[in-house]
Design an enzyme around this catalytic site. Structure first.
Site, short mmCIF file in Angstrom:
data_model
loop_
_atom_site.label_atom_id
_atom_site.label_comp_id
_atom_site.label_asym_id
_atom_site.label_seq_id
_atom_site.Cartn_x
_atom_site.Cartn_y
_atom_site.Cartn_z
N ARG A 24 0.84 -1.22 0.00
CA ARG A 24 0.00 0.00 0.00
C ARG A 24 0.87 1.26 0.00
O ARG A 24 0.58 2.23 0.71
CB ARG A 24 -0.94 0.02 1.22
N SER B 39 -9.72 -0.80 4.59
CA SER B 39 -8.91 -0.87 5.81
C SER B 39 -8.49 0.54 6.22
O SER B 39 -8.00 1.31 5.40
CB SER B 39 -7.65 -1.71 5.56
N GLU C 241 -3.91 3.89 6.57
CA GLU C 241 -3.93 3.52 5.15
C GLU C 241 -4.80 4.53 4.40
O GLU C 241 -4.53 4.88 3.27
CB GLU C 241 -4.46 2.10 4.96
C1 LIG Z 1 -15.31 -1.27 0.77
C2 LIG Z 1 -13.87 -0.98 0.41
C3 LIG Z 1 -12.96 -2.02 0.34
C4 LIG Z 1 -11.63 -1.76 0.01
N1 LIG Z 1 -10.75 -2.80 -0.03
C5 LIG Z 1 -9.47 -2.58 -0.39
C6 LIG Z 1 -8.53 -3.67 -0.49
O1 LIG Z 1 -8.85 -4.81 -0.26
N2 LIG Z 1 -7.27 -3.37 -0.88
C7 LIG Z 1 -6.86 -2.11 -1.16
O2 LIG Z 1 -5.70 -1.92 -1.51
N3 LIG Z 1 -7.72 -1.06 -1.06
C8 LIG Z 1 -9.00 -1.27 -0.69
N4 LIG Z 1 -9.87 -0.21 -0.58
C9 LIG Z 1 -9.39 1.15 -0.82
C10 LIG Z 1 -9.56 1.63 -2.26
O3 LIG Z 1 -10.25 0.69 -3.02
C11 LIG Z 1 -8.19 1.86 -2.92
O4 LIG Z 1 -7.30 2.60 -2.11
C12 LIG Z 1 -8.33 2.61 -4.25
O5 LIG Z 1 -7.07 2.60 -4.86
C13 LIG Z 1 -8.82 4.05 -4.09
O6 LIG Z 1 -8.97 4.66 -5.37
P1 LIG Z 1 -9.67 6.07 -5.49
O7 LIG Z 1 -9.73 6.44 -6.93
O8 LIG Z 1 -10.95 6.06 -4.78
O9 LIG Z 1 -8.58 6.98 -4.76
P2 LIG Z 1 -8.83 8.23 -3.77
O10 LIG Z 1 -9.38 7.73 -2.46
O11 LIG Z 1 -9.58 9.30 -4.43
O12 LIG Z 1 -7.31 8.70 -3.54
C14 LIG Z 1 -6.42 7.86 -2.83
C15 LIG Z 1 -5.00 8.40 -3.03
O13 LIG Z 1 -4.61 8.22 -4.39
C16 LIG Z 1 -4.12 9.43 -4.93
N5 LIG Z 1 -4.50 9.49 -6.34
C17 LIG Z 1 -5.73 9.31 -6.88
N6 LIG Z 1 -5.67 9.43 -8.22
C18 LIG Z 1 -4.38 9.68 -8.54
C19 LIG Z 1 -3.67 9.93 -9.76
N7 LIG Z 1 -4.29 9.94 -10.94
N8 LIG Z 1 -2.34 10.20 -9.69
C20 LIG Z 1 -1.70 10.21 -8.51
N9 LIG Z 1 -2.30 9.98 -7.32
C21 LIG Z 1 -3.62 9.72 -7.33
C22 LIG Z 1 -4.83 10.53 -4.14
O14 LIG Z 1 -4.10 11.74 -4.19
C23 LIG Z 1 -4.87 9.90 -2.74
O15 LIG Z 1 -3.64 10.14 -2.09
C24 LIG Z 1 -11.22 -0.43 -0.26
C25 LIG Z 1 -12.16 0.62 -0.21
C26 LIG Z 1 -13.47 0.35 0.12
C27 LIG Z 1 -14.45 1.49 0.16
#
Ligand SMILES: Cc1cc2nc3c(=O)[nH]c(=O)nc-3n(C[C@H](O)[C@H](O)[C@H](O)COP(=O)(O)OP(=O)(O)OC[C@H]3O[C@@H](n4cnc5c(N)ncnc54)[C@H](O)[C@@H]3O)c2cc1C
Length: 275
Positions: free
Chosen positions: A142, A184, A254
């Site tokens: 992560r 998480s 995280e």
């Molecule tokens: C129910 C649930 C279950 C989940 N299970 C998991 C799991 O099992 N494993 C796991 O790893 N994650 C899990 N997650 C977390 C989530 O799925 C991941 O972290 C995912 O990558 C978030 O993507 P997002 O577009 O929503 O990012 P955001 O929440 O919008 O941003 C997260 C980070 O990424 C950065 N970011 C976003 N886009 C870019 C870009 N284009 N360039 C550079 N940086 C960027 C942002 O600046 C921020 O720091 C879960 C979330 C939920 C709600």
């Protein structure tokens, strides 16, 4: 410059936040240094004092096969990636249908399920300063050291969509709550589980307002209704304090907390340095 009003109590997976103006990025000229980039806020807790925010436009929402690699725009939702791979019999992306978010967020967080991580088949990323190979990026559990806006990424192309893996990932997910969360809350400390530690210090299921660490999975901070940022941050800090006191382990977030009071090197969420 174009802006979009986003209601974070609907947009974010935590269902917390107000309506804010977000800068829409169409090209690199629109990327502003003091703006914080969001994806689809599935790993993000928006506070009452957020930094100015930006997001990639729909222009970066695409997935295609080109030059024998998979090219994915950073604004492409994980569901679209999963469907494309299923339709085109591509393997190694079966797990992404269980990771809500957009490609940029998945790559930045090196999101994954157990040993299945997005970096496993990554080849390159494209940012405003050009293309970078996976070998030139520091990454781990992560974690990546990417500090620019990701616009696109390319991945190895392997054929053979695996239905057994789909079933396995579905089962892995079965113990996770459906209540709004951001997945998480803390990274698992080396050799231990954040959920076990939260339960051990008596915080599993304890309500603060409408927020709690889930009864079903203690490392999931959940919004049971009308959850507020202050309640979420109270529980996060309480877990960090109690676990540190009892086990000498600092739980590292995280989730990304977007509130100026809790960001940067002086954030109270970062492990305090010994005097
Ligand atoms: C129910 C649930 C279950 C989940 N299970 C998991 C799991 O099992 N494993 C796991 O790893 N994650 C899990 N997650 C977390 C989530 O799925 C991941 O972290 C995912 O990558 C978030 O993507 P997002 O577009 O929503 O990012 P955001 O929440 O919008 O941003 C997260 C980070 O990424 C950065 N970011 C976003 N886009 C870019 C870009 N284009 N360039 C550079 N940086 C960027 C942002 O600046 C921020 O720091 C879960 C979330 C939920 C709600």
């Amino acid at each position: 410059m174009s802006f979009k009003n986003i209601n974070f109590s609907q947009y974010s997976s935590f269902k917390i936040g107000t309506t804010l103006e977000v800068l829409v990025v169409d090209d690199c000229n629109a990327v502003l240094d003091d703006y914080y980039l969001i994806g689809s806020c599935n790993n993000t807790l928006i506070g009452e004092y957020p930094p100015p925010l930006m997001m990639l436009s729909k222009q970066y929402d695409y997935i295609k096969i080109e030059d024998a690699v998979l090219k994915i725009g950073a604004a492409t939702p994980s569901g679209k990636i999963a469907s494309f791979c299923k339709k085109n019999n591509i393997t190694n992306f079966e797990f992404v249908s269980h990771l809500p978010g957009k490609l940029g967020g998945l790559v930045y967080m090196n999101a994954g399920l157990k040993e299945y991580e997005i970096f496993n088949s990554l080849l390159t990323i494209t940012t405003c300063s050009g293309s970078q190979r996976k070998e030139d990026i520091n990454y781990g559990y992560r974690f990546t050291d990417i500090n620019e806006v990701i616009l696109e990424a390319t991945f190895e192309l392997s054929y053979g969509y695996d239905l057994q893996k789909v079933t396995m990932f579905k089962e892995m997910r079965s113990n996770q709550p459906n209540t709004p969360s951001a997945g998480s809350c803390f990274k698992n400390p080396s050799g231990d589980y954040a959920g076990r530690l939260i339960e051990a210090v008596g915080l599993k299921g304890v309500l603060q307002g409408s927020m709690s660490f889930s009864e079903q999975h203690a490392n999931f901070l959940v919004n049971n209704g009308n959850g507020k940022f202050e309640d979420a941050i109270f529980l996060i800090q309480e877990a960090q304090k109690r676990v540190y006191k009892e086990f000498g382990i600092w739980l590292e977030c995280e989730i990304e907390v977007l509130d100026k009071r809790f960001m940067g090197e002086d954030s109270p969420l970062i492990e305090p340095k010994e005097a």
